[in-house]
Design a protein around this motif. Structure first.
Motif, PDB file in Angstrom:
ATOM      1  N   SER A 187       2.418   5.627  11.166  1.00 29.86           N
ATOM      2  CA  SER A 187       2.142   6.758  10.136  1.00 29.86           C
ATOM      3  C   SER A 187       3.056   6.533   9.571  1.00 29.86           C
ATOM      4  N   LEU A 188       4.472   6.321   9.844  1.00 32.20           N
ATOM      5  CA  LEU A 188       6.151   6.549   8.936  1.00 32.20           C
ATOM      6  C   LEU A 188       5.505   6.861   7.794  1.00 32.20           C
ATOM      7  N   PRO A 189       4.207   5.979   6.560  1.00 39.32           N
ATOM      8  CA  PRO A 189       4.423   6.581   5.365  1.00 39.32           C
ATOM      9  C   PRO A 189       4.170   7.538   4.742  1.00 39.32           C
ATOM     10  N   GLY A 190       3.020   8.092   5.826  1.00 40.90           N
ATOM     11  CA  GLY A 190       2.179   9.323   5.434  1.00 40.90           C
ATOM     12  C   GLY A 190       3.595  10.289   5.647  1.00 40.90           C
ATOM     13  N   ILE A 191       4.550   9.963   7.036  1.00 44.43           N
ATOM     14  CA  ILE A 191       4.975  11.088   7.061  1.00 44.43           C
ATOM     15  C   ILE A 191       5.913  11.342   5.822  1.00 44.43           C
ATOM     16  N   ALA A 192       7.060  10.290   5.910  1.00 45.72           N
ATOM     17  CA  ALA A 192       7.353  10.525   4.696  1.00 45.72           C
ATOM     18  C   ALA A 192       7.163  10.066   3.473  1.00 45.72           C
ATOM     19  N   SER A 193       5.427  10.694   2.506  1.00 48.95           N
ATOM     20  CA  SER A 193       5.362  11.676   1.594  1.00 48.95           C
ATOM     21  C   SER A 193       5.199  12.785   1.905  1.00 48.95           C
ATOM     22  N   THR A 194       5.070  13.265   2.580  1.00 50.92           N
ATOM     23  CA  THR A 194       4.668  14.583   3.628  1.00 50.92           C
ATOM     24  C   THR A 194       6.127  15.152   3.139  1.00 50.92           C
ATOM     25  N   TRP A 254      11.987  10.643  -8.883  1.00 54.74           N
ATOM     26  CA  TRP A 254      12.091   9.551  -9.304  1.00 54.74           C
ATOM     27  C   TRP A 254      12.856   8.014  -8.538  1.00 54.74           C
ATOM     28  N   PHE A 255      13.823   8.394  -7.549  1.00 52.50           N
ATOM     29  CA  PHE A 255      13.400   7.240  -6.564  1.00 52.50           C
ATOM     30  C   PHE A 255      12.416   7.049  -5.698  1.00 52.50           C
ATOM     31  N   THR A 256      11.720   8.267  -5.248  1.00 50.04           N
ATOM     32  CA  THR A 256      11.312   8.169  -4.563  1.00 50.04           C
ATOM     33  C   THR A 256       9.530   7.849  -4.691  1.00 50.04           C
ATOM     34  N   GLN A 257       8.719   7.506  -5.615  1.00 52.23           N
ATOM     35  CA  GLN A 257       8.107   8.017  -6.145  1.00 52.23           C
ATOM     36  C   GLN A 257       6.875   6.776  -5.549  1.00 52.23           C
ATOM     37  N   LYS A 258       7.486   5.680  -5.752  1.00 48.78           N
ATOM     38  CA  LYS A 258       6.665   4.505  -4.981  1.00 48.78           C
ATOM     39  C   LYS A 258       6.411   4.756  -3.381  1.00 48.78           C
ATOM     40  N   GLN A 259       7.489   5.363  -2.535  1.00 50.47           N
ATOM     41  CA  GLN A 259       7.189   5.603  -1.503  1.00 50.47           C
ATOM     42  C   GLN A 259       5.964   7.133  -0.964  1.00 50.47           C
TER      43      GLN A 259
END
Length: 270
Positions: A187-194, A254-259
């Motif tokens: 769940s790393l992508p979800g944790i990162a976005s949260t 801006w730099f993390t919008q994709k993640q």
């Protein structure tokens, strides 16, 4: 093709409408105070100046406020993750008949006006010497954003097949190993976005920072508020201070919008 062009046009129009206040703030920061209050407003027919940025830097230690904002926003998000991951895990994979009610209660705490608990929290912080400290504001913002973190992670964890964790338990993994070595990587992508979302929310928080900090732990929100004085509102200098405060988190977004988009829209296991 025509439908796609129309949708793209309205998407850009909507984006420009949202971004316009930020653009106007940046433009105003390069004006003199007279140009900033001119009627009709001056869009580009003025002589740019860096005087406001120089005055802001001379009057306030921007780097100190920025350092406090970084420590407070990242610290509250890290502390929130340490609390929300186990809570969301227990509710997602070990639900009870009270789980849904508990989740609704957690979310309902966001509906309470912060001013309703300001006095008791202020008194508690005063008694424990947490006023105007980074630790104190980190704790407050952690609990302010905790409901959002729990709900986002709970929704994300629910998409992970329970069979994966059951297989790990059969292999003899402890609860801590199950969370650290299986749940978190999946769940790393979800944790990162949260965490990114909560960093932005903590960075922009003004109510608690203005009421619980003054000098030592004051973040950039306090830095901006200091340019509103009884003598008047100095729009050009206020815009310069606001621009300096917004730019770091603007670049981060801006730099993390994709993640951020990927974590909030994609599933945990594909």
């Amino acid at each position: 093709m025509k439908k796609k062009i129309i949708i793209t046009f309205f998407a850009w129009l909507f984006s420009l409408l949202i971004f316009f206040p930020i653009l106007w703030m940046i433009i105003t920061s390069f004006k003199t105070e007279i140009d900033a209050v001119a009627i009709p407003p001056l869009f580009f027919s003025f002589e740019p100046t860096l005087e406001n940025y120089g005055i802001v830097q001379e009057r306030s230690n921007y780097l100190k406020f920025a350092q406090n904002s970084v420590i407070i926003s990242f610290g509250s998000s890290i502390l929130g993750l340490l609390l929300s991951i186990p809570i969301a895990w227990s509710m997602a994979f070990h639900p009870t008949k009270r789980t849904k009610g508990t989740l609704l209660w957690i979310l309902s705490t966001k509906m309470m006006p912060p001013v309703g608990v300001l006095i008791p929290i202020y008194l508690i912080f005063r008694d424990f010497s947490l006023l105007d400290t980074q630790l104190g504001i980190v704790i407050v913002l952690c609990f302010v954003n905790l409901p959002i973190m729990i709900w986002l992670l709970y929704s994300y964890f629910k998409e992970i097949p329970n069979e994966i964790l059951e297989a790990v338990r059969i292999d003899g993994a402890s609860t801590l190993q199950e969370i650290l070595y299986v749940l978190v990587p999946l769940s790393l992508p979800g944790i990162a976005s949260t965490s990114l979302l909560c960093i932005v929310l903590a960075w922009n928080e003004a109510f608690w920072t203005l009421n619980l900090t003054s000098i030592d732990a004051a973040p950039l929100t306090t830095f901006i508020a200091s340019y509103s004085s009884p003598e008047g509102l100095f729009y050009a200098k206020l815009s310069a201070a606001s621009t300096l405060s917004v730019l770091p988190v603007l670049f981060l977004g801006w730099f993390t919008q994709k993640q951020l988009v990927r974590g909030l829209t994609f599933g945990a296991v594909k």
